[in-house]
Design a protein around this motif. Structure first.
Motif, short mmCIF file in Angstrom:
data_model
loop_
_atom_site.label_atom_id
_atom_site.label_comp_id
_atom_site.label_asym_id
_atom_site.label_seq_id
_atom_site.Cartn_x
_atom_site.Cartn_y
_atom_site.Cartn_z
N ASP A 126 1.02 11.19 -3.48
CA ASP A 126 1.72 10.88 -2.24
C ASP A 126 1.69 12.08 -1.29
N TYR A 137 1.91 4.08 4.96
CA TYR A 137 3.28 4.55 5.19
C TYR A 137 3.34 5.34 6.49
N ILE A 142 1.93 7.18 0.14
CA ILE A 142 2.03 5.90 -0.57
C ILE A 142 3.20 5.12 -0.01
N THR A 143 3.03 3.83 0.21
CA THR A 143 4.11 3.01 0.76
C THR A 143 5.30 2.98 -0.18
N LYS A 145 6.99 0.44 -1.26
CA LYS A 145 6.86 -0.60 -2.28
C LYS A 145 5.96 -0.16 -3.43
N ARG A 146 4.87 0.55 -3.11
CA ARG A 146 3.96 0.99 -4.17
C ARG A 146 4.57 2.10 -5.01
N ARG A 147 5.29 3.01 -4.34
CA ARG A 147 5.98 4.06 -5.12
C ARG A 147 7.02 3.45 -6.03
N LEU A 149 6.98 0.45 -7.28
CA LEU A 149 6.27 -0.21 -8.37
C LEU A 149 5.85 0.79 -9.43
N MET A 150 5.36 1.96 -9.01
CA MET A 150 4.94 2.99 -9.97
C MET A 150 6.11 3.50 -10.79
#
Length: 359
Positions: A126, A137, A142-143, A145-147, A149-150
Motif C-alpha cells: 500500500d 484509492y 490499495i482501496t 475494500k481490498r485492504r 479483505l486482506m
C-alpha cells in the motif's frame, strides 16, 4: 540460575539487542528511503467521505511530501532478523544458554510472527502504491475494500489456526462475580469469526499514526503490557516476542520523535495492529484488549462520532479527526499532543494489565 531469572534476562537481553540492531541499520534505511523519494507527491486533500480535509491539509501539507514513508520496515525486519538469528545460533552452537535464547516456537510465536510479516508486506504494498500515486484509492494505494479483505483473510487464517491447530475455543472473562479468577466461556467455532472481528477492529486503530512519535510510543506501551501478561502466564517465548517488538519500537522512536526522519505508515501500522490482535488471543486477553489499547479505541471512536454527526446533524464535533488532529488544530504543539497521548496510553495499558492479572 532458576528458570524465572533466566527468562527475565532473556526477555530484557533480546529486547535490548533488537533495539541496538535497529538503531545501527536505521540510518541506512532512512538514506535509502530518501534516495527513493519514498513520500507522497501531494498531501491528502480529502477525508474518507470525500469532503475537503482543509484542516489536515493546512497542518501537514509540507511534512507529508518531504518525510519518507515506510519507517515500519525498521520494526518488522529487525524483529524478523533477531528471531531467526537466535533460532540459527541455537541450532548451530552447542551452548545451553544460547539454545534457551531461541524464542521461535510453534505454540507461542509462529502465528504472531506470520501475522507480523504478512500484514506488514500488505502494508508495504500500500505504501509503494501511495508513493507512486497508483491505485484506485484517493491519492494512490490499495482501496479500503481490498485492504479490509486482506485483513479478513489474515484473520481467517489466524482463527483457523487457533481453532484447528491449537484447539482454542474459549474466551476468558475476568472479574466475574463469584468467580474471582474469571471464567473461560466456551464459544466453539465462533472463535473464528470473533478472531476476524478483533483483527478488523484492531486494524481500524491504525489511525493513531499521524504525529511525530505518536504511534511508536503508543504501540510500545501496548506491547509492553502484553509482554507482562504473557510472562505472568509462563509464556516466556511470547513475552520475549512482544519485548523484541518493543525494542524495535524504541529504535524507531529515536528517529521518529520530532522532527521525524520517517513515518511508520501502513507497513508498520498494519503489521502491529494485526499482531496485537493475535497476541491478545494467545494471552487470552481479548476482553481487556479495548482497555490496553484504549487510546486506539478513542481515536477510532472520534472518527465514527464525527461521521455520524456530519451525517445526521450536518456539522462537525471536532475540528479534525482522528482526535489528535483536533488538539493540533486547536493550537497544541504537536509534541505536547504526542506526549500527553503517550501518558494516556500508558495509563490504559497499566489498567488493562491489572484487570487481566486479577482475572
Amino acid at each position: 540460575m532458576n528458570v524465572f531469572t533466566f527468562n527475565v534476562i532473556k526477555l530484557l537481553l533480546l529486547s535490548g539487542i533488537t533495539a541496538v540492531i535497529a538503531l545501527l541499520w536505521a540510518p541506512t534505511l532512512i538514506n535509502l528511503l530518501h534516495r527513493l523519494k519514498f513520500w507522497k507527491k501531494e498531501a491528502r486533500t480529502k477525508t474518507i467521505t470525500g469532503d475537503k480535509a482543509e484542516v489536515f491539509y493546512s497542518l501537514h501539507k509540507e511534512r507529508e511530501t518531504t518525510v519518507p514513508r515506510g519507517g515500519g520496515v525498521l520494526i518488522w525486519v529487525s524483529v524478523l532478523f533477531v528471531i531467526f538469528l537466535f533460532f540459527i545460533l541455537a541450532n548451530v552452537l552447542d551452548v545451553w544458554w544460547v539454545k534457551k535464547l531461541n524464542f521461535l516456537s510453534r505454540g507461542e510465536t509462529w502465528l504472531p510472527l506470520f501475522t507480523l510479516i504478512a500484514a506488514s508486506l500488505v502494508g508495504l504494498s500500500d505504501d509503494v502504491l501511495q508513493v507512486l500515486g497508483k491505485g484506485k484509492y484517493v491519492g494512490g494505494g490499495i482501496t479500503f475494500k481490498r485492504r479490509l479483505l486482506m485483513v479478513i483473510i489474515i484473520g481467517l487464517i489466524g482463527g483457523l489456526w487457533f481453532y484447528c491447530q491449537l484447539g482454542w475455543d474459549t474466551v476468558h472473562i475476568p472479574l466475574i462475580q463469584n468467580f474471582p479468577e474469571g471464567i473461560d466461556f466456551p464459544i466453539g467455532t465462533w472463535i473464528i469469526p470473533l478472531f476476524i472481528l478483533v483483527m478488523v477492529g484492531s486494524w481500524s486503530g491504525g489511525v493513531i499514526d499521524g504525529l511525530d512519535g505518536l504511534s511508536g510510543g503508543v504501540f510500545a506501551s501496548i506491547f509492553s503490557a502484553f509482554a507482562i501478561i504473557a510472562f505472568s502466564q509462563g509464556k516466556a517465548d511470547l513475552a520475549t516476542f512482544c519485548a523484541v517488538i518493543v525494542g524495535a519500537l524504541f529504535a524507531f522512536l529515536w528517529f521518529n520523535i520530532p522532527p521525524a526522519r520517517f513515518y511508520m505508515t501502513e507497513t508498520g501500522i498494519l503489521g502491529l495492529t494485526s499482531t496485537m490482535a493475535v497476541v491478545a488471543f494467545l494471552t487470552d486477553s481479548v476482553i481487556v484488549l479495548p482497555i490496553i489499547a484504549g487510546l486506539l479505541v478513542i481515536e477510532v471512536g472520534s472518527m465514527i462520532i464525527q461521521l455520524l454527526s456530519k451525517k445526521f446533524r450536518h456539522k462537525k464535533i471536532w475540528l479534525s479527526t482522528p482526535l489528535h488532529h483536533h488538539f493540533e488544530a486547536r493550537g497544541w504543539p504537536a509534541h505536547q499532543v504526542t506526549m500527553r497521548f503517550w501518558v494516556i496510553s500508558i495509563v490504559f495499558a497499566i489498567l488493562g494489565v491489572a484487570i487481566r492479572l486479577l482475572g
